[in-house]
Design an enzyme around this catalytic site. Structure first.
Site, PDB file in Angstrom:
ATOM      1  N   HIS A 118      -5.430   8.352 -11.395  1.00  9.99           N
ATOM      2  CA  HIS A 118      -5.480   8.551 -12.858  1.00  9.99           C
ATOM      3  C   HIS A 118      -4.798   9.627 -13.295  1.00  9.99           C
ATOM      4  O   HIS A 118      -4.321  10.154 -13.960  1.00  9.99           O
ATOM      5  CB  HIS A 118      -6.914   8.232 -13.417  1.00  9.99           C
ATOM      6  CG  HIS A 118      -7.185   6.982 -13.572  1.00  9.99           C
ATOM      7  ND1 HIS A 118      -6.540   5.914 -14.460  1.00  9.99           N
ATOM      8  CD2 HIS A 118      -8.158   6.072 -12.708  1.00  9.99           C
ATOM      9  CE1 HIS A 118      -7.117   4.859 -14.309  1.00  9.99           C
ATOM     10  NE2 HIS A 118      -7.947   4.654 -13.559  1.00  9.99           N
ATOM     11  N   SER A 176     -13.784   4.019 -15.103  1.00  6.11           N
ATOM     12  CA  SER A 176     -13.479   3.841 -13.802  1.00  6.11           C
ATOM     13  C   SER A 176     -14.717   4.091 -12.838  1.00  6.11           C
ATOM     14  O   SER A 176     -15.692   4.797 -13.096  1.00  6.11           O
ATOM     15  CB  SER A 176     -12.619   4.911 -13.342  1.00  6.11           C
ATOM     16  OG  SER A 176     -11.203   4.712 -13.960  1.00  6.11           O
ATOM     17  N   GLN A 206       0.737  -1.078   0.124  1.00  4.83           N
ATOM     18  CA  GLN A 206       0.014  -0.066  -0.080  1.00  4.83           C
ATOM     19  C   GLN A 206       0.878   1.174   0.058  1.00  4.83           C
ATOM     20  O   GLN A 206       1.764   1.305   0.829  1.00  4.83           O
ATOM     21  CB  GLN A 206      -0.827  -0.208   1.134  1.00  4.83           C
ATOM     22  CG  GLN A 206      -1.504   1.171   1.383  1.00  4.83           C
ATOM     23  CD  GLN A 206      -2.776   1.216   2.594  1.00  4.83           C
ATOM     24  OE1 GLN A 206      -3.249   0.226   2.967  1.00  4.83           O
ATOM     25  NE2 GLN A 206      -2.850   2.357   3.404  1.00  4.83           N
ATOM     26  N   GLY A 207       0.694   2.220  -0.943  1.00  2.00           N
ATOM     27  CA  GLY A 207       1.344   3.250  -1.008  1.00  2.00           C
ATOM     28  C   GLY A 207       2.679   3.327  -1.919  1.00  2.00           C
ATOM     29  O   GLY A 207       3.276   4.200  -2.245  1.00  2.00           O
ATOM     30  N   VAL A 208       2.503   2.224  -2.372  1.00  2.00           N
ATOM     31  CA  VAL A 208       3.930   1.881  -3.260  1.00  2.00           C
ATOM     32  C   VAL A 208       3.328   1.917  -4.655  1.00  2.00           C
ATOM     33  O   VAL A 208       2.518   1.311  -5.262  1.00  2.00           O
ATOM     34  CB  VAL A 208       4.756   0.618  -3.188  1.00  2.00           C
ATOM     35  CG1 VAL A 208       5.614   0.566  -4.190  1.00  2.00           C
ATOM     36  CG2 VAL A 208       4.975   0.548  -1.735  1.00  2.00           C
ATOM     37  N   GLU A 209       3.650   3.154  -5.588  1.00  2.00           N
ATOM     38  CA  GLU A 209       3.096   3.314  -6.991  1.00  2.00           C
ATOM     39  C   GLU A 209       3.733   2.129  -8.001  1.00  2.00           C
ATOM     40  O   GLU A 209       4.793   2.251  -8.348  1.00  2.00           O
ATOM     41  CB  GLU A 209       3.378   4.601  -7.408  1.00  2.00           C
ATOM     42  CG  GLU A 209       2.664   5.665  -6.679  1.00  2.00           C
ATOM     43  CD  GLU A 209       3.042   7.032  -7.274  1.00  2.00           C
ATOM     44  OE1 GLU A 209       3.447   7.305  -8.223  1.00  2.00           O
ATOM     45  OE2 GLU A 209       2.571   8.204  -6.563  1.00  2.00           O
ATOM     46  N   LEU A 210       2.787   1.315  -8.371  1.00  2.00           N
ATOM     47  CA  LEU A 210       2.880   0.309  -9.685  1.00  2.00           C
ATOM     48  C   LEU A 210       2.131   0.500 -10.547  1.00  2.00           C
ATOM     49  O   LEU A 210       2.371   0.035 -11.791  1.00  2.00           O
ATOM     50  CB  LEU A 210       2.989  -1.040  -8.715  1.00  2.00           C
ATOM     51  CG  LEU A 210       4.336  -1.133  -7.617  1.00  2.00           C
ATOM     52  CD1 LEU A 210       4.033  -2.669  -7.157  1.00  2.00           C
ATOM     53  CD2 LEU A 210       5.859  -1.120  -8.459  1.00  2.00           C
ATOM     54  N   GLY A 211       0.938   0.744 -10.044  1.00  2.00           N
ATOM     55  CA  GLY A 211      -0.374   0.805 -11.261  1.00  2.00           C
ATOM     56  C   GLY A 211      -0.043   1.650 -12.247  1.00  2.00           C
ATOM     57  O   GLY A 211      -0.402   1.217 -13.471  1.00  2.00           O
TER      58      GLY A 211
END
Length: 353
Positions: free
Chosen positions: A282, A182, A152-157
């Site tokens: 987004h 969305s 959680q909080g780690v930007e991968l998306g």
């Protein structure tokens, strides 16, 4: 370990027992830095999931689907079949475990109805269907799920979307339209909260509805045109699902809910950024708040979460980096003319454009 710490912190926050949180918070920050390094995008591998992928991987993708639940094997077969793409990030230390999952639909235009994407399986012969490049003009990202609570909080998306776009363009270089379809989680909760506040503090709180909207709703239900009476009726309507079957009521509520949804996505903020976490994701990627879609998700979940509305965040590939910087640095939200019309070009919006 970090997932457990996050759960403990959440429970203590809910119980107001926050006195001894500082050591846990510090440990959480240290672990976040570690997992951010261990799971940086350079260590992740992109995989496209197809019907030939392992049963175990598809079961996990079905299990982790957080946006539109998978109904059965035919459903998952559709989601990884023709005109669909399912991509995941995996890590070398856990190669059979998807880290982030992205579902994409390839269509002739930017989608405005989720049912057309996730309910398509029941009407097609999946064994004999082949993709026609002439029918692939838009890529719609309709579900993205992070599967590991400890990340959680780690930007991968955002990286998964970029890698997905690059891979799709290898097969269809003519593709120009990229957009999400969305959900808007929290919209109905926010709106009911605004109504409750207005009812509790009628002299201090501005009514979320305009005077002409109050009059129209009062006339429709033949009730007094005072604000408390109208707000009480609307609140009762939103707590049920029967209103979607009344065409005249739909025509009455559509402009009201569309306008309020545009306000919620554009104007409601948390520390300068969009309050809605999907919007924040987004917009932070550089997408444009492009179109709000009426009754795009008429499932019970969609009605409960967002009154059935969904939104397209459109990705103009040549502008995403600039849009992302403006949003992250200046809190600027790029919007389309359609959304601007919904906001009625008020002075607050104009001053921020």
């Amino acid at each position: 370990m970090r997932a457990h710490i996050l759960q403990v912190l959440k429970e203590r926050k809910l119980s107001a027992d926050v006195g001894g949180d500082m050591p846990l918070r510090r440990m959480n920050e240290c672990l976040k830095e570690l997992v951010s390094t261990w799971f940086s995008v350079g260590f992740l591998q992109l995989q496209r999931i197809t019907w030939d992928s392992t049963c175990g991987m598809m079961e996990k993708i079905s299990e982790y689907e957080a946006v539109h639940p998978v109904k059965n094997w035919t459903d998952i077969k559709r989601r990884v079949g023709p005109y669909r793409r399912c991509y995941v990030f995996v890590h070398n230390s856990m190669p059979k475990e998807p880290i982030v999952v992205l579902h994409t639909a390839l269509t002739t235009e930017i989608a405005s109805d989720i049912q057309a994407l996730v309910s398509y399986a029941e009407t097609k012969d999946l064994e004999n269907e082949f993709e026609d490049p002439g029918k692939i003009l838009a890529a719609n990202f309709y579900s993205i799920s992070s599967t590991q609570k400890g990340l959680q909080g780690v930007e991968l998306g955002n990286y998964l979307i970029k890698r997905t776009v690059s891979d799709i363009l290898k097969s269809y270089p003519h593709l120009k339209l990229f957009s999400s379809l969305s959900p808007i989680p929290g919209f109905r909760t926010w709106l009911v909260g605004e109504i409750n506040t207005a009812l509790s503090h009628p002299d201090d709180q501005e009514c979320p509805f305009r005077n002409e909207e109050i009059s129209s709703i009062a006339n429709f239900f033949s009730i007094p045109s005072d604000i408390p009476s109208v707000l009480t009726v609307v609140k009762h309507i939103l707590h049920g699902a029967g209103w979607t079957g009344d065409r005249k009521l739909l025509a009455l509520l559509k402009p009201v809910l569309m306008r309020l949804c545009a306000h919620y996505l554009y104007s409601e903020k948390h520390r300068g950024y969009a309050l809605n976490y999907v919007a924040n994701f987004h917009l932070g990627n550089g997408a444009v708040l492009w179109r709000i879609n009426w009754l795009a998700d008429n499932s019970s979940r969609g009605l409960t979460s967002s009154c059935g509305l969904m939104v397209n965040y459109r990705y103009y590939l040549e502008n995403t980096d600039a849009n992302s910087r403006r949003y992250r640095q200046d809190f600027h939200i790029e919007i389309s003319e359609d959304v601007l019309v919904l906001l009625n070009e008020n002075s607050a919006v104009q001053s921020q454009l």
